[in-house]
Design a protein around this motif. Sequence first.
Motif, PDB file in Angstrom:
ATOM      1  N   TYR A  17      65.182  89.655  15.348  1.00 52.51           N
ATOM      2  CA  TYR A  17      65.526  90.791  16.213  1.00 52.51           C
ATOM      3  C   TYR A  17      64.577  90.862  17.412  1.00 52.51           C
ATOM      4  N   LEU A  18      63.279  90.712  17.167  1.00 56.38           N
ATOM      5  CA  LEU A  18      62.307  90.781  18.257  1.00 56.38           C
ATOM      6  C   LEU A  18      62.496  89.632  19.240  1.00 56.38           C
ATOM      7  N   ASP A  19      62.835  88.464  18.732  1.00 52.15           N
ATOM      8  CA  ASP A  19      63.118  87.340  19.622  1.00 52.15           C
ATOM      9  C   ASP A  19      64.332  87.619  20.499  1.00 52.15           C
ATOM     10  N   ASP A  20      65.352  88.280  19.940  1.00 48.43           N
ATOM     11  CA  ASP A  20      66.524  88.648  20.737  1.00 48.43           C
ATOM     12  C   ASP A  20      66.143  89.637  21.836  1.00 48.43           C
ATOM     13  N   LEU A  21      65.317  90.618  21.494  1.00 54.10           N
ATOM     14  CA  LEU A  21      64.853  91.559  22.519  1.00 54.10           C
ATOM     15  C   LEU A  21      64.091  90.824  23.618  1.00 54.10           C
ATOM     16  N   GLY A  22      63.191  89.931  23.208  1.00 52.72           N
ATOM     17  CA  GLY A  22      62.378  89.218  24.185  1.00 52.72           C
ATOM     18  C   GLY A  22      63.185  88.322  25.095  1.00 52.72           C
ATOM     19  N   ARG A  23      64.262  87.762  24.571  1.00 53.66           N
ATOM     20  CA  ARG A  23      65.091  86.862  25.383  1.00 53.66           C
ATOM     21  C   ARG A  23      66.069  87.621  26.272  1.00 53.66           C
ATOM     22  N   ASP A  24      66.722  88.660  25.710  1.00 53.18           N
ATOM     23  CA  ASP A  24      67.880  89.261  26.379  1.00 53.18           C
ATOM     24  C   ASP A  24      67.629  90.642  26.990  1.00 53.18           C
ATOM     25  N   ILE A  25      66.613  91.369  26.511  1.00 51.75           N
ATOM     26  CA  ILE A  25      66.451  92.764  26.932  1.00 51.75           C
ATOM     27  C   ILE A  25      65.178  92.977  27.739  1.00 51.75           C
ATOM     28  N   VAL A  26      64.040  92.527  27.226  1.00 49.94           N
ATOM     29  CA  VAL A  26      62.752  92.816  27.874  1.00 49.94           C
ATOM     30  C   VAL A  26      62.724  92.344  29.327  1.00 49.94           C
ATOM     31  N   PRO A  27      63.122  91.109  29.632  1.00 45.32           N
ATOM     32  CA  PRO A  27      63.062  90.680  31.052  1.00 45.32           C
ATOM     33  C   PRO A  27      63.962  91.512  31.958  1.00 45.32           C
TER      34      PRO A  27
END
Length: 345
Positions: free
Chosen positions: A318-328
Amino acid sequence: MRIGVILGDVHTSVSPKDHLDGLLRQVEAAQRNGISYLTIGHHYLYGDLRWLQPLPTLARIAAELDEHVTLATTVIQVPLYHPIALAEELATLDILTRGKLVVGAGAGYRKDEFGYFGIDFTKRFAMMDESLRLMKMLWTQDVVDFDGRFWKLADGHTHIRPWQEPHPPIWIGAMKDAGVRRSARLGDGWPVTPETKIPEMVRLMALYEDERDRLGRPHVKHPLRREIIPGRTSDAAFERFESMAKQRLLAYAARQLATRDADELTREFRTVAAKETFIGTPDECVAQIRDLSALVPIDPILVRAQWPHMSTEQVVEYLDDLGRDIVPALRQVDSVDRVVRDAVV
């Protein structure tokens, strides 16, 4: 716009070793994926769920802390501490984090926790107000004299000052008008609960700003506690959230903390999720956040990556998905500086 992660509880069937190992893996994944805040709540005697105590846990995490990350208590139950002890422990933690600490403070909501300590639950708000006043004196004065309703101190010579001057920022939790005014008066931000509907959010933030104007205090942005659930498709996002959180939300409803009862949540899970989360494809999640940030001054958004039954691998995914798709994408989003009071929502 920044994202923070709440480090949640796990089932007591998880060994302490596995709990710690999973916690540190979650911290590593969060920081690697650009998460800006690591936060933890505060409970006692929590039954079949283990919630690590916030101050020693955050002190351990401070040893792993990246330069861009801030730690926060969200929220610590202030009336369950003596203010001298809490002031010195928080000042110590601020030093250990090199000034990367936010104090999220609340009055508490579980009557049984107050009963364990023999503290009158009905006096918790007055106790929190007085405690925060005394703590600020202990953080900023060499010698403290205090004559309060609950605590007294004569000729107290302080010895631990926080790293931050005059003290760490304070987020004060609240759910009603009087509490929001208290937050405006005593704190530096109001943590918005996930079940707060947008019209009520606009109204309460306007109330907060009116109180700040009355006191001559600056306007601030507020942390928003709300899940961000991205999926390959909208349906996949709802399925993901249901697998993550449905049972816990039903448990909250049973404790009368949710806005709907358990039967209604079961029948209308997607309806509730659509109103109380940012959910859908990554583009849809970012658009929902952008729309809300155009109405109210919010930052950061605090999400929960780990729900009690989730494996560490699921949390990291889940955190990897946030880092790839949401945070940037959210780095390009900024919220308004003041609430849009005439918004049609």
